[in-house]
Each structure stands twice: as structure tokens, then as C-alpha cells.
Motif scaffolding. Structure first.
Motif, PDB file in Angstrom:
ATOM      1  N   ASP A 236      -6.248  15.346  -3.462  1.00 45.54           N
ATOM      2  CA  ASP A 236      -5.514  15.022  -4.682  1.00 45.54           C
ATOM      3  C   ASP A 236      -4.345  14.081  -4.420  1.00 45.54           C
ATOM      4  O   ASP A 236      -3.594  13.730  -5.331  1.00 45.54           O
ATOM      5  CB  ASP A 236      -5.005  16.302  -5.351  1.00 45.54           C
ATOM      6  N   GLY A 237      -4.171  13.671  -3.181  1.00 42.89           N
ATOM      7  CA  GLY A 237      -3.096  12.754  -2.811  1.00 42.89           C
ATOM      8  C   GLY A 237      -3.415  12.146  -1.464  1.00 42.89           C
ATOM      9  O   GLY A 237      -4.580  12.066  -1.062  1.00 42.89           O
ATOM     10  N   TRP A 238      -2.372  11.732  -0.743  1.00 41.58           N
ATOM     11  CA  TRP A 238      -2.597  11.138   0.582  1.00 41.58           C
ATOM     12  C   TRP A 238      -1.301  11.231   1.374  1.00 41.58           C
ATOM     13  O   TRP A 238      -0.244  11.565   0.839  1.00 41.58           O
ATOM     14  CB  TRP A 238      -3.080   9.700   0.460  1.00 41.58           C
ATOM     15  N   PHE A 239      -1.403  10.915   2.654  1.00 35.86           N
ATOM     16  CA  PHE A 239      -0.256  11.001   3.554  1.00 35.86           C
ATOM     17  C   PHE A 239       0.354   9.616   3.762  1.00 35.86           C
ATOM     18  O   PHE A 239      -0.250   8.593   3.462  1.00 35.86           O
ATOM     19  CB  PHE A 239      -0.686  11.598   4.900  1.00 35.86           C
ATOM     20  N   ASP A 240       1.561   9.602   4.321  1.00 34.63           N
ATOM     21  CA  ASP A 240       2.302   8.351   4.528  1.00 34.63           C
ATOM     22  C   ASP A 240       2.543   8.111   6.014  1.00 34.63           C
ATOM     23  O   ASP A 240       2.624   9.055   6.809  1.00 34.63           O
ATOM     24  CB  ASP A 240       3.669   8.412   3.832  1.00 34.63           C
ATOM     25  N   TRP A 241       2.694   6.835   6.387  1.00 34.51           N
ATOM     26  CA  TRP A 241       3.042   6.475   7.762  1.00 34.51           C
ATOM     27  C   TRP A 241       4.250   5.549   7.737  1.00 34.51           C
ATOM     28  O   TRP A 241       4.518   4.853   6.749  1.00 34.51           O
ATOM     29  CB  TRP A 241       1.867   5.835   8.492  1.00 34.51           C
ATOM     30  N   TRP A 242       4.974   5.558   8.868  1.00 37.45           N
ATOM     31  CA  TRP A 242       6.158   4.704   8.969  1.00 37.45           C
ATOM     32  C   TRP A 242       5.758   3.234   8.858  1.00 37.45           C
ATOM     33  O   TRP A 242       4.810   2.792   9.493  1.00 37.45           O
ATOM     34  CB  TRP A 242       6.886   4.943  10.286  1.00 37.45           C
ATOM     35  N   GLY A 243       6.479   2.513   8.027  1.00 35.77           N
ATOM     36  CA  GLY A 243       6.191   1.106   7.803  1.00 35.77           C
ATOM     37  C   GLY A 243       5.242   0.857   6.665  1.00 35.77           C
ATOM     38  O   GLY A 243       4.944  -0.298   6.346  1.00 35.77           O
ATOM     39  N   GLY A 244       4.751   1.921   6.033  1.00 39.20           N
ATOM     40  CA  GLY A 244       3.834   1.774   4.907  1.00 39.20           C
ATOM     41  C   GLY A 244       4.529   2.031   3.587  1.00 39.20           C
ATOM     42  O   GLY A 244       5.731   1.805   3.427  1.00 39.20           O
ATOM     43  N   VAL A 245       3.766   2.518   2.621  1.00 37.44           N
ATOM     44  CA  VAL A 245       4.292   2.860   1.302  1.00 37.44           C
ATOM     45  C   VAL A 245       4.111   4.355   1.084  1.00 37.44           C
ATOM     46  O   VAL A 245       3.424   5.038   1.854  1.00 37.44           O
ATOM     47  CB  VAL A 245       3.563   2.083   0.183  1.00 37.44           C
TER      48      VAL A 245
END
Length: 578
Positions: A236-245
Motif C-alpha cells: 500500500d506504499g513504498w520505502f525511501d532511500w537517501w538521495g531520493g524522494v
């Protein structure tokens, strides 16, 4: 005694068709004092089941250890699920992915053998011992023994990794021998090869996907001709990484896909219902040609946000679920704004100056060779004849700050594929290396951290390295009561501040005035911050705070742009994609 079994088309609870409507909460990502609150809110959204992974490396970070207290008290978590009147699904791996460091596998395990996630005898010995310990907790809490556990998963998306049927058979044998009697499942993405490779005929196949529900259920049905259809990871969503959105998903589209699943009679586990936080150094990383370490927040754009507040998605999902199952009339209250305050930071001195305290060896020692589980190792070496030149390193894992005689030269980043830097003449070369997070997916599991391979200066191998582990949590604890100094300027400095709150409460620490480092409140390790974004605030759970005076410690690796600590009213997780 309540029974739970597989029917021809449905799950059967006491012989009657039952649709599992579940949501994921990882106990190891949520402060244990908040478990009950998150579980209760799951019930209020209409869920009848809670799913959790088990993180092996949380329970056994070092060989021979086994911890089931506090954050690792899986038994208490399952008991709270049961007390709320909900069922439970347990997914013990041993591999969990989950954007969790090393995919949940302990570093001592992955560093000591090559044939991971296979029927190799040495791997099976360790995995079997681990699973038996988990099942000591899970078996007495199965539904037919008066507990909440209705399903147990074997491995995790194994079809994306391998096809060792003997390995899966061994896991099933250990599971059944340990007294697990509830149905056993597997999960794979709805791709023919993965579904074929990742399961066994006696295991119930489920799917993992977040859209095109009808199409993906049809693929799953081809591989699972009878029994209930289930999406056991509805993304239902997603994860984030440094330097992304900061990743978000459209609420209306997500609710429509959930509606399609439930209308088809399928069972579902929403991944995530509440994501929580990668506190401390527990974030994973992806590397599909470019290394991308994941952020501290695991908000996941879930129905319950990182701080446990219901979102628009919570109410949209609740409305969908109400079409297929009873939903409580009560709804959780929206959280009020967190206290906003600002206090000055005071420098308390350098904190990475560890030259002379490590062991000397011909080559730099990896984190793994040093048995080091924290974030940093400092490498020092005398420069041959005091000369400078082009420094070339086989591989940097993951980010290095290079200095000569204490003067900064530059950085080398794995993400940027850096390997070389020109250094000036001098006496001592120092390289501070950060493990930014262990890859949690595919065949990079267990890779070593630090300076890997040879280090040369103008083509000549540099030898005689002193490798010094730096335990950032221990350093922060030592500095918590340190007095302010006159230290200033660039480079790694530790900073502290006192702040006061009227009562223990959730807070959001704004890291925008800082560059890169680690933050602690009253000794609680909030996690990493980095101007690289997208994440701008660190979540401070209420149980980490106290009425009256509180102590903040900041270990800055680069430079503080403004010597202040700001706590803001709401989280700021970064810009989103248009």
C-alpha cells in the motif's frame, strides 16, 4: 478449541469460511510501550489479524546470543494481539527482506558461510536452531492451543532467490517437528517462475503485489488450484532511500485495489498497516547496480503513519473493509500537534579521533573481521616517505571521509562508485568509513563492510593499517554528561542540548540545520540523519522522553550549519514525486 484450516476455496475457522483481513506491524520497529496502541488501531480499521516478521539479527546480533526481552519480546507482542481479539500471522524467515539490515540474517552468520538460504548442512544447522527458538514462542500460541497464531510462513519470496527444494523441505520438517500445526504458507510475486521455484506442493502459495489485483490473483490461481487466494503482501506504499524522494501511493487507487481483492473473496495482509522506524542502525539498503541506503523512517505511506496517527488511507481502507466485514464504530483520535521548541546546541568536542587505539595489520580490516556491529571504523596509516599522490581503493563500503594530518581531503562514496582521490603529502593518512546499511535483498546479503581489497598510492600497495572500531551508541553515552568546550569548525563534533517538556510526548526533531550523523534522546538511539534527504525529521517516540528535563546528543560527521535543535509540530519526510 478453535480450529483454523484450508478449505477448497476459503480459510476455515471452526469449519466456517473465513476471510483474513490482516495488516503488518513489525514489533522490532515499534517501541514496545506502543505495541498495544498500534494493535488496537488495527482493530479499529477493521482488521482481524496482525502479521509480523521475526528479525533473526534483532534476537541474535552475535553468535551464541538469544534475546527475547524488551523490543524482542515476540511472545508479549503476540499476547497483546490476542488480548485485542485479533489473530496473528508469523513469518520467521529466516530471511525477511523487509528493508531491514542484512534482510534479517545475522552478520555473524552471513560472514561465516557462502551457501546462504540453501540446503547446505552448515546453513541448515544454524537455521534449524534459530527456528526452534522462534517456535518455542509461537507453538504454544497457536489458535488450536488457545492463542492467536493462525498461519506460519516458510522462508520469504524464495522464488526470487533460489529453487532449492531440499532447503524448503528441511524448513518444513523443522517447523512441523517443533509442533507447528497451523497451515504453512509461502509468498512470491505473481510471476510463474517465482511461484514455481519458491514453494512446495504441501505449502499454500500466496502472492505479493500492490496493484492489478484481478490479473495477479489469476496468475496465483494457476499455481494454487484449490484453497483460499491470498495476497499476503498487499503493498500500500513504498520505502525511501537517501538521495531520493518520499514515496506515496494514491489513496483512491490503493483503496480500489484492496476492494478488488476483497470482492474476489481473497484474503489479504496489508504491507504495511504501520511501518514504524528503522531506529538505531537497522536500515537496510538496495543495490541493483547502484548502492542506495535506506532512510531511518519506515513510514511506508501506511494507513497508520510513523508516529501512529491514522491517515487518509486509514479511513479509505476502513470504508472498503466495512463492505466485507464488521468494523467497530469507534475510530482513533487524530493526534494533536507535537510540541514545538528550539534550544541551543553546545559542542562537547571531537568524537572520531581514535588514532592509535586499534590493532595494526598489513591491510585494512573489515567491520566483519573486527566483529564490529556499529556504524564506523577509522583507518590510519603512515604515508610511505610522507608522499602524496593518487589513492586508489578496490572498493569502499560505503562512505569514506579522507584526511591527511587531520586536514580533510574529500569523500569517497560507494553510491557514486568512487574509488580514487588525490591526497597531499603528509605523515598520516586517515580514512573514516561508515557502514550505511547492509543490503537486504538478493545475492549481496552478507557482504563485508569497510575498505575492501587493496589500497594503493600511485600504484604501490600501502601497508601497516591501524583499524579502530567506533561504537557510536557507546560514544554518545559517554558524552551525554560532557561539559561544553570551545571546539568549533568543520569535521566531526559532538553536540548536546537540554530541553524540557511538560509530559512525555511524541516529538519530531528537525535535522535540517545539520549535515550527517546520529541523534540520541535520553540515550535512546533515534537513528541516522543526512542532508541528502528526503527525510528531514527524526521521530522521537513518547516513551523515549520524560516529564521535565531531557538530554539530546548529536554526533555530527561533517558540520552543523546552525547550532540549534528544533522540535517541530509534524513530521517532514521529504518531497514526493509529482
Amino acid at each position: 478449541m478453535t480450529t483454523f484450516s484450508l478449505g477448497d476455496t476459503d480459510f476455515l475457522r471452526d469449519g466456517q469460511p473465513h476471510q483474513v483481513i490482516s495488516g503488518a506491524i513489525h514489533y522490532f520497529r515499534v517501541h514496545p510501550d506502543l505495541w498495544q496502541d498500534r494493535i488496537r488501531k488495527a482493530r479499529l480499521m477493521g482488521l482481524n489479524t496482525i502479521e509480523t516478521y521475526v528479525a533473526w539479527n534483532a534476537h541474535a546480533p552475535r553468535r551464541g546470543e538469544w534475546d527475547t526481552t524488551g523490543w524482542n519480546d515476540l511472545g508479549r507482542f503476540l499476547d497483546l494481539v490476542h488480548a485485542e481479539g485479533l489473530d496473528a500471522i508469523v513469518r520467521p524467515g529466516p530471511y525477511i527482506c523487509a528493508e531491514w539490515h542484512n534482510g534479517g540474517l545475522p552478520v555473524w552468520l552471513t560472514g561465516s558461510m557462502e551457501n546462504l538460504r540453501s540446503s547446505a548442512p552448515d546453513f541448515l544447522v544454524e537455521v534449524s536452531a534459530y527456528l526452534r527458538r522462534v517456535y518455542d514462542i509461537v507453538a504454544p500460541r497457536q489458535i488450536d492451543r488457545g492463542g492467536p497464531v493462525v498461519l506460519v510462513q516458510i522462508e520469504n519470496e524464495y522464488g526470487a532467490y533460489g529453487a532449492d527444494k531440499a532447503y524448503l523441505e528441511a524448513l518444513v520438517a523443522v517447523t512441523r517437528d517443533a509442533g507447528i500445526t497451523v497451515p504453512l504458507t509461502t509468498v512470491d510475486q505473481p510471476v510463474d517462475q517465482m511461484l514455481s521455484d519458491g514453494s512446495l506442493p504441501e505449502l499454500h502459495k500466496t502472492g505479493s503485489f500492490g496493484s492489478r489485483s484481478a490479473e495477479r490473483l489469476a496468475t496465483l490461481r494457476r499455481h494454487q488450484p484449490t484453497g483460499p487466494l491470498m495476497c499476503s503482501e498487499f503493498w500500500d506504499g513504498w520505502f525511501d532511500w537517501w538521495g531520493g524522494v518520499h514515496h506515496t501511493t494514491d489513496v483512491t487507487a490503493a483503496a480500489a485495489d484492496l476492494d478488488a481483492l476483497l470482492a474476489a473473496g481473497a484474503s489479504v495482509n496489508i504491507y504495511m498497516f504501520h511501518g514504524g522506524t528503522n531506529f538505531g542502525l537497522t536500515n537496510g539498503a538496495n543495490d541493483k547496480g547502484r548502492y542506495l541506503p535506506l532512510v531511518t523512517s519506515y513510514d511506508y505511506d501506511a494507513p497508520l503513519d510513523e508516529a501512529g496517527t491514522p491517515t487518509e488511507k486509514f479511513f479509505a481502507f476502513r470504508e472498503v473493509i466495512a463492505k466485507y466485514a464488521p468494523v467497530p464504530e469507534e475510530v482513533p483520535a487524530f493526534a494533536s500537534a507535537a510540541p514545538a521548541l528550539e534550544v541551543s546546541l553546545s559542542p562537547v568536542g571531537a568524537w572520531t579521533d581514535a588514532a592509535g587505539s586499534g590493532a595494526v595489520a598489513a591491510q585494512p580490516q573489515s567491520f566483519d573481521a573486527l566483529g564490529h556491529l556499529s556504524a564506523l571504523v577509522r583507518y590510519d596509516v603512515d604515508l610511505p616517505d610522507g608522499k602524496g599522490g593518487q589513492l586508489l581503493i578496490d572498493e569502499v563500503r560505503d562512505l569514506a571521509w579522507v584526511s591527511v594530518d587531520g586536514v580533510a581531503v574529500g569523500t569517497l562514496s560507494r553510491t557514486r562508485h568512487d574509488r580514487a582521490i588525490r591526497i597531499p603529502a603528509g605523515r598520516t593518512l586517515s580514512i573514516l568509513v561508515e557502514d550505511q546499511g547492509r543490503v537486504n535483498y538478493d545475492h549481496r546479503l552478507g557482504e563485508e563492510k569497510g575498505l575492501i581489497g587493496a589500497v594503493t598510492l600511485d600504484g604501490t600497495v600501502v601497508t601497516g593499517w591501524r583499524s579502530t572500531p567506533l561504537d557510536v551508541a557507546a560514544i554518545a553515552a559517554e558524552l551525554a554528561s560532557a561539559q561544553p568546550t570551545d571546539a568549533a569548525g568543520d569535521g566531526p563534533l559532538a553536540w548536546t542540548a537540554e530541553f524540557t517538556v511538560d509530559t512525555a510526548t511524541d516529538l519530531f526533531l528537525d535535522t535540517a540545520p545539520w549535515s550527517k550523523g546520529y541523534a540520541f534522546v535520553n540515550g535512546f538511539f533515534l537513528g541516522r540523519y543526512w542532508r541528502n534527504g528526503p527525510q528531514r525529521t527524526l521521530y522521537v517516540p513518547a516513551p523515549a522522553t520524560r516529564t521535565g528535563g531531557n538530554r539530546l546528543v548529536v554526533l555530527e560527521l561533517e558540520q552543523i550549519l546552525a547550532p540549534v535543535a528544533r522540535f517541530v509540530e509534524a513530521p517532514a519526510l521529504g518531497v514526493t514525486e509529482e
